[in-house]
Design a protein around this motif. Structure first.
Motif, PDB file in Angstrom:
ATOM      1  N   UNK A 118     -13.194 -56.193  18.954  1.00  0.00           N
ATOM      2  CA  UNK A 118     -13.027 -57.551  19.463  1.00  0.00           C
ATOM      3  C   UNK A 118     -14.333 -58.326  19.557  1.00  0.00           C
ATOM      4  N   UNK A 119     -15.452 -57.655  19.356  1.00  0.00           N
ATOM      5  CA  UNK A 119     -16.756 -58.315  19.471  1.00  0.00           C
ATOM      6  C   UNK A 119     -17.247 -58.890  18.144  1.00  0.00           C
ATOM      7  N   UNK A 120     -16.544 -58.644  17.063  1.00  0.00           N
ATOM      8  CA  UNK A 120     -17.027 -59.061  15.752  1.00  0.00           C
ATOM      9  C   UNK A 120     -16.650 -60.494  15.380  1.00  0.00           C
ATOM     10  N   UNK A 121     -15.785 -61.116  16.137  1.00  0.00           N
ATOM     11  CA  UNK A 121     -15.433 -62.500  15.878  1.00  0.00           C
ATOM     12  C   UNK A 121     -14.411 -62.711  14.781  1.00  0.00           C
ATOM     13  N   UNK A 122     -13.742 -61.646  14.361  1.00  0.00           N
ATOM     14  CA  UNK A 122     -12.699 -61.747  13.336  1.00  0.00           C
ATOM     15  C   UNK A 122     -11.347 -61.846  14.040  1.00  0.00           C
ATOM     16  N   UNK A 123     -10.542 -62.806  13.637  1.00  0.00           N
ATOM     17  CA  UNK A 123      -9.220 -62.955  14.249  1.00  0.00           C
ATOM     18  C   UNK A 123      -8.402 -61.688  14.042  1.00  0.00           C
ATOM     19  N   UNK A 124      -7.753 -61.220  15.093  1.00  0.00           N
ATOM     20  CA  UNK A 124      -6.988 -59.975  14.986  1.00  0.00           C
ATOM     21  C   UNK A 124      -5.864 -60.082  13.972  1.00  0.00           C
ATOM     22  N   UNK A 125      -5.228 -61.261  13.881  1.00  0.00           N
ATOM     23  CA  UNK A 125      -4.124 -61.413  12.935  1.00  0.00           C
ATOM     24  C   UNK A 125      -4.584 -61.147  11.510  1.00  0.00           C
ATOM     25  N   UNK A 126      -5.763 -61.631  11.156  1.00  0.00           N
ATOM     26  CA  UNK A 126      -6.285 -61.413   9.807  1.00  0.00           C
ATOM     27  C   UNK A 126      -6.672 -59.956   9.591  1.00  0.00           C
ATOM     28  N   UNK A 127      -7.153 -59.322  10.650  1.00  0.00           N
ATOM     29  CA  UNK A 127      -7.527 -57.915  10.570  1.00  0.00           C
ATOM     30  C   UNK A 127      -6.297 -57.013  10.456  1.00  0.00           C
ATOM     31  N   UNK A 128      -5.263 -57.347  11.228  1.00  0.00           N
ATOM     32  CA  UNK A 128      -4.109 -56.459  11.339  1.00  0.00           C
ATOM     33  C   UNK A 128      -3.144 -56.545  10.169  1.00  0.00           C
ATOM     34  N   UNK A 129      -3.075 -57.704   9.510  1.00  0.00           N
ATOM     35  CA  UNK A 129      -2.043 -57.894   8.493  1.00  0.00           C
ATOM     36  C   UNK A 129      -2.177 -56.892   7.344  1.00  0.00           C
ATOM     37  N   UNK A 130      -3.392 -56.510   7.005  1.00  0.00           N
ATOM     38  CA  UNK A 130      -3.578 -55.554   5.908  1.00  0.00           C
ATOM     39  C   UNK A 130      -3.043 -54.171   6.275  1.00  0.00           C
ATOM     40  N   UNK A 131      -3.279 -53.759   7.518  1.00  0.00           N
ATOM     41  CA  UNK A 131      -2.772 -52.450   7.968  1.00  0.00           C
ATOM     42  C   UNK A 131      -1.246 -52.475   8.066  1.00  0.00           C
ATOM     43  N   UNK A 132      -0.699 -53.579   8.543  1.00  0.00           N
ATOM     44  CA  UNK A 132       0.753 -53.706   8.658  1.00  0.00           C
ATOM     45  C   UNK A 132       1.410 -53.637   7.287  1.00  0.00           C
ATOM     46  N   UNK A 133       0.895 -54.430   6.361  1.00  0.00           N
ATOM     47  CA  UNK A 133       1.462 -54.445   5.017  1.00  0.00           C
ATOM     48  C   UNK A 133       1.277 -53.102   4.331  1.00  0.00           C
TER      49      UNK A 133
END
Length: 209
Positions: free
Chosen positions: A81-96
């Motif tokens: 959470x400290x890297x400034x990347x939106x979680x939605x953008x981070x998570x979508x690849x793992x979900x897909x």
């Protein structure tokens, strides 16, 4: 749970404000708060839905949702959470990725609908699967823009924030806002103009990407 029950459950999920989400990530990642973890995962279940929606006609769509939820959980556990990347953008690849792995396995067992199979029996790429409405990247970009817009509005001076929120979020007329704030309609329009200019400035960097 059936697909319709799942949709009904999604309607009960309220989106998190940026400030509330930051608080929950800090509580989970820095304090080990499991309740915060659960709330974050629940709040992002609509992202799983958007990834699973192209498969809504499949008998096994809830299996796809389940795999996507596992991917969501894995993303939450590995997210920084400290890297400034939106979680939605981070998570979508793992979900897909989780969904694609399950679909590929079903295809090899011959249990996947033939509409999703290529001539050689392999699962077709995600881009070949028919979607409903906008694609995932476009939806995520809109969600990210909405989040940044809300943050920008919250950063406005108090009067400008009240005017922008009243006019655009609560859909009040300038006359109604002027009466509530005991100001002239001309003053409301000036505050509106200043607020919009500030918001454009705050969003310019994101929009330029």
């Amino acid at each position: 749970m059936e697909w319709q029950d799942y949709l009904a459950e999604l309607k009960r999920i309220s989106p998190l404000s940026p400030q509330r989400e930051r608080e929950l990530w800090i509580a989970y990642k820095e304090q080990g708060d499991r309740a915060a973890r659960s709330l974050l995962i629940r709040s992002y279940q609509p992202l799983v839905f958007r990834c699973a929606r192209p498969f809504a006609s499949m008998d096994g769509v809830m299996d796809v949702v389940q795999e996507g939820t596992v991917g969501l959980i894995e993303a939450a556990e590995s997210y920084d959470h400290c890297r400034g990347v939106a979680f939605s953008l981070f998570a979508v690849h793992r979900i897909r990725g989780r969904m694609m792995d399950w679909l590929a396995a079903e295809a090899k067992r011959g249990e996947l609908l033939t509409d999703f199979l290529a001539d050689d029996g392999d699962l077709r790429g995600w881009e070949a699967i028919p979607d409903v409405g906008e694609g995932i990247p476009e939806q995520l970009e809109k969600a990210e823009l909405h989040s940044r817009l809300q943050t920008a509005v919250n950063r406005l001076p108090e009067k400008e924030r009240r005017v922008i929120s009243s006019l655009y979020l609560e859909e009040e007329t300038a006359g109604e806002v002027a009466e509530t704030m005991a100001m002239s309609v001309g003053s409301i329009y000036r505050l509106q103009k200043k607020g919009i200019q500030r918001i454009r400035g705050m969003l310019s960097r994101f929009m330029a990407k």
